[in-house]
Design an enzyme around this catalytic site. Structure first.
Site, PDB file in Angstrom:
ATOM      1  N   ASP A  83     -24.204  55.340  13.457  1.00 15.57           N
ATOM      2  CA  ASP A  83     -23.835  54.650  14.697  1.00 15.57           C
ATOM      3  C   ASP A  83     -23.948  55.604  15.881  1.00 15.57           C
ATOM      4  O   ASP A  83     -23.960  56.829  15.715  1.00 15.57           O
ATOM      5  CB  ASP A  83     -22.418  54.080  14.616  1.00 15.57           C
ATOM      6  CG  ASP A  83     -21.340  55.152  14.592  1.00 15.57           C
ATOM      7  OD1 ASP A  83     -21.468  56.115  13.799  1.00 15.57           O
ATOM      8  OD2 ASP A  83     -20.365  55.054  15.361  1.00 15.57           O
ATOM      9  N   ASP A 144     -26.912  62.393  18.116  1.00 20.30           N
ATOM     10  CA  ASP A 144     -25.590  62.322  17.492  1.00 20.30           C
ATOM     11  C   ASP A 144     -25.458  60.936  16.881  1.00 20.30           C
ATOM     12  O   ASP A 144     -25.083  59.995  17.577  1.00 20.30           O
ATOM     13  CB  ASP A 144     -24.514  62.579  18.549  1.00 20.30           C
ATOM     14  CG  ASP A 144     -23.103  62.508  18.025  1.00 20.30           C
ATOM     15  OD1 ASP A 144     -22.933  62.525  16.786  1.00 20.30           O
ATOM     16  OD2 ASP A 144     -22.169  62.431  18.836  1.00 20.30           O
ATOM     17  N   GLU A 178     -18.573  56.150  12.904  1.00 17.59           N
ATOM     18  CA  GLU A 178     -17.932  57.456  13.115  1.00 17.59           C
ATOM     19  C   GLU A 178     -17.502  57.635  14.554  1.00 17.59           C
ATOM     20  O   GLU A 178     -16.467  58.242  14.838  1.00 17.59           O
ATOM     21  CB  GLU A 178     -18.891  58.584  12.701  1.00 17.59           C
ATOM     22  CG  GLU A 178     -18.276  59.974  12.676  1.00 17.59           C
ATOM     23  CD  GLU A 178     -18.389  60.733  14.009  1.00 17.59           C
ATOM     24  OE1 GLU A 178     -17.827  61.833  14.121  1.00 17.59           O
ATOM     25  OE2 GLU A 178     -19.066  60.214  14.942  1.00 17.59           O
ATOM     26  N   GLU A 179     -18.299  57.119  15.480  1.00 20.16           N
ATOM     27  CA  GLU A 179     -18.024  57.337  16.898  1.00 20.16           C
ATOM     28  C   GLU A 179     -16.751  56.634  17.379  1.00 20.16           C
ATOM     29  O   GLU A 179     -16.233  56.958  18.448  1.00 20.16           O
ATOM     30  CB  GLU A 179     -19.219  56.873  17.749  1.00 20.16           C
ATOM     31  CG  GLU A 179     -20.486  57.683  17.545  1.00 20.16           C
ATOM     32  CD  GLU A 179     -20.376  59.104  18.055  1.00 20.16           C
ATOM     33  OE1 GLU A 179     -19.304  59.486  18.578  1.00 20.16           O
ATOM     34  OE2 GLU A 179     -21.374  59.845  17.933  1.00 20.16           O
ATOM     35  N   ASP A 201     -23.495  67.356  11.770  1.00 23.16           N
ATOM     36  CA  ASP A 201     -23.087  66.632  12.974  1.00 23.16           C
ATOM     37  C   ASP A 201     -22.678  67.581  14.102  1.00 23.16           C
ATOM     38  O   ASP A 201     -21.985  67.176  15.032  1.00 23.16           O
ATOM     39  CB  ASP A 201     -21.927  65.692  12.627  1.00 23.16           C
ATOM     40  CG  ASP A 201     -21.693  64.610  13.667  1.00 23.16           C
ATOM     41  OD1 ASP A 201     -22.570  64.407  14.524  1.00 23.16           O
ATOM     42  OD2 ASP A 201     -20.629  63.977  13.623  1.00 23.16           O
ATOM     43  N   HIS A 383     -23.640  61.594  23.944  1.00 23.89           N
ATOM     44  CA  HIS A 383     -22.953  60.425  24.525  1.00 23.89           C
ATOM     45  C   HIS A 383     -23.363  60.121  25.963  1.00 23.89           C
ATOM     46  O   HIS A 383     -22.616  59.466  26.685  1.00 23.89           O
ATOM     47  CB  HIS A 383     -21.419  60.586  24.474  1.00 23.89           C
ATOM     48  CG  HIS A 383     -20.861  60.729  23.106  1.00 23.89           C
ATOM     49  ND1 HIS A 383     -19.500  60.684  22.848  1.00 23.89           N
ATOM     50  CD2 HIS A 383     -21.463  60.910  21.902  1.00 23.89           C
ATOM     51  CE1 HIS A 383     -19.295  60.839  21.549  1.00 23.89           C
ATOM     52  NE2 HIS A 383     -20.484  60.990  20.953  1.00 23.89           N
TER      53      HIS A 383
END
Length: 415
Positions: A83, A144, A178-179, A201, A383
């Site tokens: 994700d 990411d 995960e985010e 990661d 992000h």
């Protein structure tokens, strides 16, 4: 020799699939579009020759590379999430290749005047002469953690194609959500069956992390009284003023923008205010467990003190722990750090061992019985529109995975 163009193509095929997660959803995965990449990944793992490929009802993917040695070797795992963050859009990602980067400004989007500049992002200068993959300035990239997925898949493919590299049984796992803090929530550690694992990661080449924040969320609800402002004397209670009092009473310089390394913080992430009610959303972070508990206690005491001023409960506070520092779970098995560190050194990569100023699936997995430190995946500026990843970093991370697998098959680590 890793196929650079094949790895570029693989990475781009991942990031052009929108897999943004949604914190407001109560499903797993939190968005149906995550299934698009999840199903494709399961098919790809089968196509490269992985065994026991499975994808469950929550889109968790697992697969096995069987051992090719005749002695007992610990089972190791590599894990990444597919994700992307809801902080910035991941729809219609248009990756751009910058070959032989010259160390100067990169124009991401000429029309919108969006520039990726080393004057602001100094880490760019580490990658002069390399091939960078950037955004077009209108989306995040998704390195990411699709860089991590690319590295794991590429490493497994390489080991399958080069049986002369000896290794034990290797497990791979790819997770949704995960985010939004749920990547490990439904991860079946027993089914995965590894003695330990590594999340791919991290960011900069060489990062090796086995410490992270202790984390909690706090919701502060402030109650006021609304009456007509023309007749409000002695009657109106403006919740926004009380909320401001609460905000200003917390240590001003113990916030994200004033802290680094092992320093913890209070972070006010959201305000929703009206006269009759204001709601503050905080996150609380600290590497040290005692300091972490003290931060939570300080917020509760502050609420109590303000309530005593008003002789009634004008503030309610709800604090929930989110995850804990994995260090306590890694220290008893520090050989898993030693192996990763040695793998990097053998590949002429300088290990950068430092705390994570954030969380990781590895933290939750460590507390679920799967010790799981974190290794660099190569991306930067996650992000947001300035995210990028050097292709050479993806190649190096792929090599680290292969080398860890090879070293783990060396019995001297366990004598």
């Amino acid at each position: 020799m890793l196929d650079k163009q094949r790895i570029i193509n693989r990475f781009i095929s991942y990031v052009t699939v929108d897999t943004e997660s949604d914190p407001n959803s109560d499903t797993t995965p939190s968005t149906s579009k995550q299934w698009d990449l999840a199903n494709a990944l399961a098919d790809e793992l089968k196509s490269i020759g992985m065994h026991d490929v499975s994808i469950d009802e929550n889109a968790y993917i697992m697969a096995t590379l069987p051992s090719n040695v005749d002695h007992d070797v610990p089972v190791i795992g590599f894990i990444s999430h597919f994700d992307t963050s809801p902080d910035f859009t991941g729809a219609n990602v248009k990756p751009q290749l910058v070959e032989n980067y010259n160390g100067k400004d990169i124009v991401l989007n000429k029309e919108l005047d969006i520039i990726l500049s080393p004057d602001y992002f100094e880490d760019l200068l580490l990658y002069k002469g390399q091939t960078l993959i950037t955004t077009d300035g209108t989306t995040l990239l998704g390195a990411d953690d699709k860089a991590g997925i690319c590295e794991i898949v590429s490493a497994m493919e390489y080991l399958i194609q080069h049986p002369e590299i000896k290794h034990g049984t290797i497990k791979v796992g790819f997770t949704p959500d995960e985010e939004i803090g749920r990547g490990a929530h439904k991860f079946d550690v027993e089914k995965f069956g590894a003695d330990w694992a590594y999340t791919m990661d991290g960011s900069q080449v060489g990062e090796l992390e086995f410490e992270n924040f202790n984390a909690a969320s706090a919701t502060v609800s402030v109650q006021g009284k609304i009456v007509h402002p023309g007749y409000a004397k002695g009657k109106m209670v403006n919740s926004m003023y009380i909320a401001t009092e609460f905000i200003n009473a917390l240590p001003r310089f113990e916030t994200p923008e004033h802290t680094e390394d092992y320093q913890g913080f209070f972070h006010l992430s959201q305000i929703d205010g009206k006269v009759d009610e204001t709601v503050l959303k905080y996150i609380i972070r600290d590497h040290d467990k005692k300091h972490f508990e003290a931060r939570k206690d300080a917020m509760v005491k502050l609420a109590d003190d303000i309530n005593s001023e008003y002789e009634r409960e004008v503030i309610r506070i709800d604090i929930k722990d989110q995850y804990y520092n994995m260090r306590g779970k890694i220290e008893p098995v520090m050989h898993i750090i030693d192996i990763a560190e040695e793998a990097m050194k053998l590949l002429h990569i300088k290990p950068i061992i430092k705390p994570i100023r954030g969380g990781t699936d590895g933290s939750q997995l460590s507390y679920m019985g799967l010790p799981c430190p974190n290794i660099f995946a190569g991306g930067h500026n996650f992000h947001g529109r300035y995210e990028y990843v050097p292709v050479e970093s993806i190649l190096k991370a792929t090599q680290v995975i292969c080398k860890i697998a090879e070293l783990t098959a060396t019995k001297s680590y366990y004598i």
